[in-house]
Design a protein around this motif. Structure first.
Motif, PDB file in Angstrom:
ATOM      1  N   LYS A 155      31.370 -77.698  38.585  1.00 57.49           N
ATOM      2  CA  LYS A 155      31.741 -77.025  37.339  1.00 57.49           C
ATOM      3  C   LYS A 155      32.573 -75.773  37.642  1.00 57.49           C
ATOM      4  O   LYS A 155      33.554 -75.485  36.957  1.00 57.49           O
ATOM      5  N   LEU A 156      32.172 -75.055  38.695  1.00 61.35           N
ATOM      6  CA  LEU A 156      32.913 -73.837  39.060  1.00 61.35           C
ATOM      7  C   LEU A 156      34.317 -74.173  39.541  1.00 61.35           C
ATOM      8  O   LEU A 156      35.278 -73.479  39.214  1.00 61.35           O
ATOM      9  N   ALA A 157      34.434 -75.264  40.317  1.00 60.87           N
ATOM     10  CA  ALA A 157      35.753 -75.673  40.793  1.00 60.87           C
ATOM     11  C   ALA A 157      36.626 -76.062  39.603  1.00 60.87           C
ATOM     12  O   ALA A 157      37.816 -75.717  39.541  1.00 60.87           O
ATOM     13  N   ASP A 158      36.015 -76.767  38.642  1.00 59.66           N
ATOM     14  CA  ASP A 158      36.703 -77.170  37.415  1.00 59.66           C
ATOM     15  C   ASP A 158      37.197 -75.920  36.679  1.00 59.66           C
ATOM     16  O   ASP A 158      38.362 -75.810  36.293  1.00 59.66           O
ATOM     17  N   ARG A 159      36.302 -74.940  36.537  1.00 57.90           N
ATOM     18  CA  ARG A 159      36.662 -73.707  35.831  1.00 57.90           C
ATOM     19  C   ARG A 159      37.760 -72.955  36.573  1.00 57.90           C
ATOM     20  O   ARG A 159      38.682 -72.420  35.972  1.00 57.90           O
ATOM     21  N   LEU A 160      37.659 -72.951  37.890  1.00 63.09           N
ATOM     22  CA  LEU A 160      38.654 -72.211  38.672  1.00 63.09           C
ATOM     23  C   LEU A 160      40.047 -72.777  38.444  1.00 63.09           C
ATOM     24  O   LEU A 160      41.006 -72.042  38.194  1.00 63.09           O
ATOM     25  N   HIS A 161      40.157 -74.115  38.465  1.00 60.92           N
ATOM     26  CA  HIS A 161      41.490 -74.685  38.252  1.00 60.92           C
ATOM     27  C   HIS A 161      41.956 -74.458  36.819  1.00 60.92           C
ATOM     28  O   HIS A 161      43.128 -74.196  36.575  1.00 60.92           O
ATOM     29  N   ASN A 162      41.015 -74.530  35.859  1.00 63.20           N
ATOM     30  CA  ASN A 162      41.403 -74.254  34.472  1.00 63.20           C
ATOM     31  C   ASN A 162      41.880 -72.822  34.300  1.00 63.20           C
ATOM     32  O   ASN A 162      42.812 -72.557  33.535  1.00 63.20           O
ATOM     33  N   MET A 163      41.223 -71.890  35.016  1.00 66.43           N
ATOM     34  CA  MET A 163      41.642 -70.493  34.919  1.00 66.43           C
ATOM     35  C   MET A 163      43.011 -70.292  35.568  1.00 66.43           C
ATOM     36  O   MET A 163      43.832 -69.516  35.092  1.00 66.43           O
ATOM     37  N   ARG A 164      43.246 -71.019  36.660  1.00 68.26           N
ATOM     38  CA  ARG A 164      44.543 -70.881  37.337  1.00 68.26           C
ATOM     39  C   ARG A 164      45.682 -71.359  36.449  1.00 68.26           C
ATOM     40  O   ARG A 164      46.813 -70.892  36.570  1.00 68.26           O
ATOM     41  N   THR A 165      45.402 -72.338  35.603  1.00 65.74           N
ATOM     42  CA  THR A 165      46.464 -72.913  34.769  1.00 65.74           C
ATOM     43  C   THR A 165      46.293 -72.500  33.315  1.00 65.74           C
ATOM     44  O   THR A 165      46.728 -73.200  32.411  1.00 65.74           O
ATOM     45  N   MET A 166      45.650 -71.367  33.097  1.00 63.29           N
ATOM     46  CA  MET A 166      45.256 -70.972  31.753  1.00 63.29           C
ATOM     47  C   MET A 166      46.425 -70.544  30.882  1.00 63.29           C
ATOM     48  O   MET A 166      46.351 -70.612  29.658  1.00 63.29           O
ATOM     49  N   ARG A 167      47.541 -70.122  31.508  1.00 60.82           N
ATOM     50  CA  ARG A 167      48.606 -69.524  30.702  1.00 60.82           C
ATOM     51  C   ARG A 167      49.208 -70.494  29.691  1.00 60.82           C
ATOM     52  O   ARG A 167      49.922 -70.079  28.797  1.00 60.82           O
ATOM     53  N   TYR A 168      48.896 -71.791  29.809  1.00 63.20           N
ATOM     54  CA  TYR A 168      49.451 -72.748  28.857  1.00 63.20           C
ATOM     55  C   TYR A 168      48.607 -72.882  27.599  1.00 63.20           C
ATOM     56  O   TYR A 168      48.985 -73.566  26.661  1.00 63.20           O
ATOM     57  N   LEU A 169      47.419 -72.250  27.602  1.00 66.56           N
ATOM     58  CA  LEU A 169      46.551 -72.343  26.426  1.00 66.56           C
ATOM     59  C   LEU A 169      46.952 -71.292  25.394  1.00 66.56           C
ATOM     60  O   LEU A 169      47.571 -70.293  25.729  1.00 66.56           O
ATOM     61  N   PRO A 170      46.568 -71.513  24.106  1.00 62.38           N
ATOM     62  CA  PRO A 170      46.779 -70.447  23.117  1.00 62.38           C
ATOM     63  C   PRO A 170      45.965 -69.211  23.493  1.00 62.38           C
ATOM     64  O   PRO A 170      44.902 -69.339  24.106  1.00 62.38           O
ATOM     65  N   SER A 171      46.462 -68.016  23.092  1.00 56.88           N
ATOM     66  CA  SER A 171      45.864 -66.801  23.657  1.00 56.88           C
ATOM     67  C   SER A 171      44.420 -66.597  23.204  1.00 56.88           C
ATOM     68  O   SER A 171      43.621 -66.010  23.942  1.00 56.88           O
ATOM     69  N   GLY A 172      44.069 -67.072  22.008  1.00 53.96           N
ATOM     70  CA  GLY A 172      42.683 -66.939  21.567  1.00 53.96           C
ATOM     71  C   GLY A 172      41.733 -67.647  22.506  1.00 53.96           C
ATOM     72  O   GLY A 172      40.705 -67.113  22.921  1.00 53.96           O
ATOM     73  N   ARG A 173      42.101 -68.861  22.897  1.00 56.05           N
ATOM     74  CA  ARG A 173      41.242 -69.621  23.805  1.00 56.05           C
ATOM     75  C   ARG A 173      41.235 -68.999  25.193  1.00 56.05           C
ATOM     76  O   ARG A 173      40.226 -69.042  25.895  1.00 56.05           O
ATOM     77  N   GLN A 174      42.371 -68.423  25.585  1.00 50.77           N
ATOM     78  CA  GLN A 174      42.417 -67.735  26.882  1.00 50.77           C
ATOM     79  C   GLN A 174      41.377 -66.634  26.930  1.00 50.77           C
ATOM     80  O   GLN A 174      40.627 -66.516  27.895  1.00 50.77           O
ATOM     81  N   GLN A 175      41.331 -65.817  25.850  1.00 43.25           N
ATOM     82  CA  GLN A 175      40.377 -64.717  25.792  1.00 43.25           C
ATOM     83  C   GLN A 175      38.942 -65.228  25.876  1.00 43.25           C
ATOM     84  O   GLN A 175      38.133 -64.744  26.660  1.00 43.25           O
TER      85      GLN A 175
END
Lengths: 374, 110
Positions: free
Chosen positions: A152-172
Motif C-alpha cells: 500500500k505504501l509503495a502504491d501511495r508513493l508512486h501515486n504521490m510521485r505522479t500526483m501533479r496530474y490530479l485536480p488540486s482538491g484531490r492533491q490536497q
C-alpha cells in the motif's frame, strides 16, 4: 515519469529484480505482467500514460526494497481485481493462477482501497499500534498484514510521485492523508527513505509557499547559514525552526533562539554529513573547531541578514563566509589530519606568549616539588 | 557521550512514549536550541530517536506552523538506558589539552 513504454519499463524491472535475486525464477513475474497488462488494456492514467505503468512502477519500488518474488507479483497485480479495470479478474481466478499467497496479498491491498478512507485509516492505526508494541519481532514484519501495508505504501508513493496530474482538491486531500497516515507508518516499518520522500512530496503540495523567501530577520539569518546543511535536509530543518520561531512570544526570545541555532547549524551540518553513523553511543566532536565555526557562522549570518547592497558589508560578509567555508572544509574532510593540523596551529600560536608558558611551567614545577616533599 | 547528550536522553526517558518537539526539549533540558537540534539529529541518525511531522489537522486548528516531534524508539530507549548506566560514574575534571610541554613532568614522578 512518463515517456518509457511499458515493455521498456518492465525490462528495467526485470533487470533490477535479477540484480537483487540472481537465483530466482522470473517466469512468474513475466506471467503476472501479462495478466496485469491484459486486465488494464486500453486504460490510461490521468497523466495519459498506459495504466500498466503504475503497477510496474509499484513493483519496481517493492523490488528496490528487496522484497521476495511473490510480493513483486502481487504489486504487479494489485489493481487487477479492481472494478475500474478493463477486465477485472476475480480473486478465485488469481488464486488458481498464482496461488493462495499472492491472491491473499492482492485481496488485502484492494480491501484497503475499497473500505474507504476512514476505515482504512482505522485499520492502519490498528496495525500501527500492534507494530509499536513489538517492533523488533521479525516474524511480525514478514506477516501478510505487514506486507500488504508495504504494498500500500509503495502504491501511495508512486501515486504521490505522479500526483501533479490530479485536480488540486484531490492533491490536497491525498497529501494530508499521506502526512497523517502513510509517512508515519513508513517510519514505523523502518522504511526511512520512503517516509522522507512521502513527507517531502506531500509537504510540497500542502505548503507550496514554504520555499519562498523567509520573512523575518531571524528566518533570513537561519536560511543564510542553512546553506551549510545538505540540500536534501535543508527545507525540513528550516521549516521546523520557522515553526518554533512563530510560537515564541517576544522578539527577544526569537532572536535568542535564532542566535543559538546559528551557532548550532555548523554542528548540525557535520552530524548530517557524517557518512557512517555509529549505532552505539553518539560521539562528541572536535570542540575547538566547532566553536570557531559557530562564531563565524553568527558573524556571517548577521551580515547576510542585516545588509542589502552596501559593498563594505558584503565584503565583510564574504570574508566571514570564506573563513566559514574553509573551516567547514576542515570539518567535513574524511580524515582527522586537517583538523589536527589546525589544532596544532592554534596550539603553537597560544603557546607562544611567554607569560602563559612560564606561568604554566611555574605551577607544574610547584606541584612537582610538593610531590617530592611528600 | 557528552553531558548534554545525557541530559537530552534523560528527559526523553522520563516519559518514553511522549512525543516532544524541539523547543519543548530546549526548555525541558535547559540547553540552547543550537545544542539540542544537533543532538536530536545525531540520535536520529544512529537510530535511537524517531521523528515525524505533526498531524496537519492539529496545527491548523491551532493556527501555527507544524511542529516536528521526536521520541525514543524501543531500541533507542534500551540503548539509552544502557549508555546512561555506563556513563553514570562521576566524570573527571576535563583537562586543558593544549599540549604545552610540561618541563618538569618527569621530576614529578621521581
Amino acid at each position: 515519469m512518463s515517456a518509457a513504454q511499458p515493455r521498456e519499463q518492465m525490462d528495467a524491472l526485470l533487470k533490477a529484480f535479477r540484480a537483487a535475486h540472481p537465483m530466482e525464477d522470473i517466469e512468474l513475474i513475466e506471467c503476472a505482467y501479462t495478466v496485469a497488462a491484459y486486465a488494464h488494456r486500453g486504460q490510461t492514467r490521468k497523466s495519459g500514460d498506459p495504466f500498466i505503468s503504475h503497477p510496474i512502477a509499484v513493483a519496481m519500488i517493492v523490488t528496490e526494497l528487496g522484497m521476495a518474488p511473490d510480493i513483486v507479483c502481487a504489486a504487479l497485480l494489485h489493481d487487477t481485481v479492481d472494478y475500474d479495470a478493463t477486465h477485472a479478474f476475480t480473486l478465485a481466478q488469481l488464486r488458481e493462477e498464482f496461488g493462495e499467497k499472492i491472491a491473499a496479498l492482492v485481496e488485502g491491498v484492494s480491501e484497503l482501497d475499497r473500505i474507504g478512507h476512514g476505515h482504512a485509516e482505522e485499520k492502519l492505526r490498528h496495525v500501527e499500534a500492534a507494530l509499536k508494541l513489538n517492533t523488533d519481532s521479525v516474524s511480525m514484519l514478514q506477516s501478510p498484514e505487514v506486507v500488504v501495508l508495504v504494498l500500500k505504501l509503495a502504491d501511495r508513493l508512486h501515486n504521490m510521485r505522479t500526483m501533479r496530474y490530479l485536480p488540486s482538491g484531490r492533491q490536497q486531500l491525498k497529501s494530508r492523508e499521506t502526512l497523517r497516515v502513510h509517512a508515519p507508518l513508513a517510519g514505523l516499518l523502518g522504511m526511512k527513505p520512503i517516509q522522507r520522500e512521502l513527507e517531502d512530496l506531500a509537504s510540497s503540495i500542502i505548503y507550496p509557499c514554504f520555499d519562498q523567501r523567509p520573512q523575518t530577520v531571524p528566518e533570513r539569518a537561519l536560511a543564510a547559514v542553512a546553506v551549510l546543511l545538505p540540500s536534501a535536509a535543508r527545507a525540513r530543518w528550516l521549516q521546523e525552526w520557522a515553526g518554533e520561531l512563530s510560537v515564541l512570544p517576544t522578539r527577544r526570545a526569537r532572536a535568542r533562539f535564532a542566535l543559538q541555532m546559528l551557532r548550532g547549524i555548523p554542528r548540525l551540518a557535520v552530524v548530517l554529513r557524517q557518512r557512517t553513523p555509529h549505532r552505539d553511543a553518539p560521539r562528541p566532536m572536535n570542540t575547538i573547531v566547532d566553536q570557531i565555526v559557530g562564531f563565524l557562522a553568527i558573524g556571517a549570518a548577521f551580515v547576510a541578514a542585516a545588509t542589502r547592497w552596501e559593498p563594505l558589508a558584503w565584503t565583510a560578509g564574504a570574508m566571514a563566509l570564506g573563513g566559514l567555508i574553509l573551516l567547514s572544509a576542515v570539518l567535513f574532510a574524511r580524515s582527522d589530519d586537517p583538523a589536527r593540523r589546525l589544532r596544532k596551529l592554534i596550539r603553537t600560536s597560544l603557546a607562544r606568549p611567554c607569560f602563559y608558558h612560564s606561568l604554566h611551567s611555574a605551577t607544574t614545577q610547584q606541584t612537582g616539588s610538593d610531590l617530592n616533599w611528600n | 557521550m557528552t553531558l548534554q547528550t545525557q541530559l537530552v536522553l534523560r528527559s526523553l526517558l522520563e516519559e518514553p512514549s511522549k512525543e516532544r518537539y524541539g523547543l519543548e526539549l530546549c526548555e525541558l533540558v535547559g540547553l540552547p536550541s543550537g545544542t539540542i537540534y544537533p543532538i536530536l539529529a545525531r540520535l536520529e541518525r544512529v537510530g535511537w530517536v524517531d521523528s515525524a511531522w505533526e498531524d496537519p489537522a492539529v496545527h491548523e486548528e491551532a493556527r501555527r506552523p507544524r511542529r516536528r516531534f521526536y521520541w525514543l524508539n524501543r531500541d533507542g530507549a534500551e540503548r539509552a538506558l544502557a549508555a546512561l548506566a555506563g556513563a553514570h560514574q562521576p566524570r573527571r575534571q576535563p583537562k586543558l589539552d593544549w599540549g604545552i610541554a610540561q618541563p618538569n613532568a618527569g621530576g614529578a614522578q621521581a
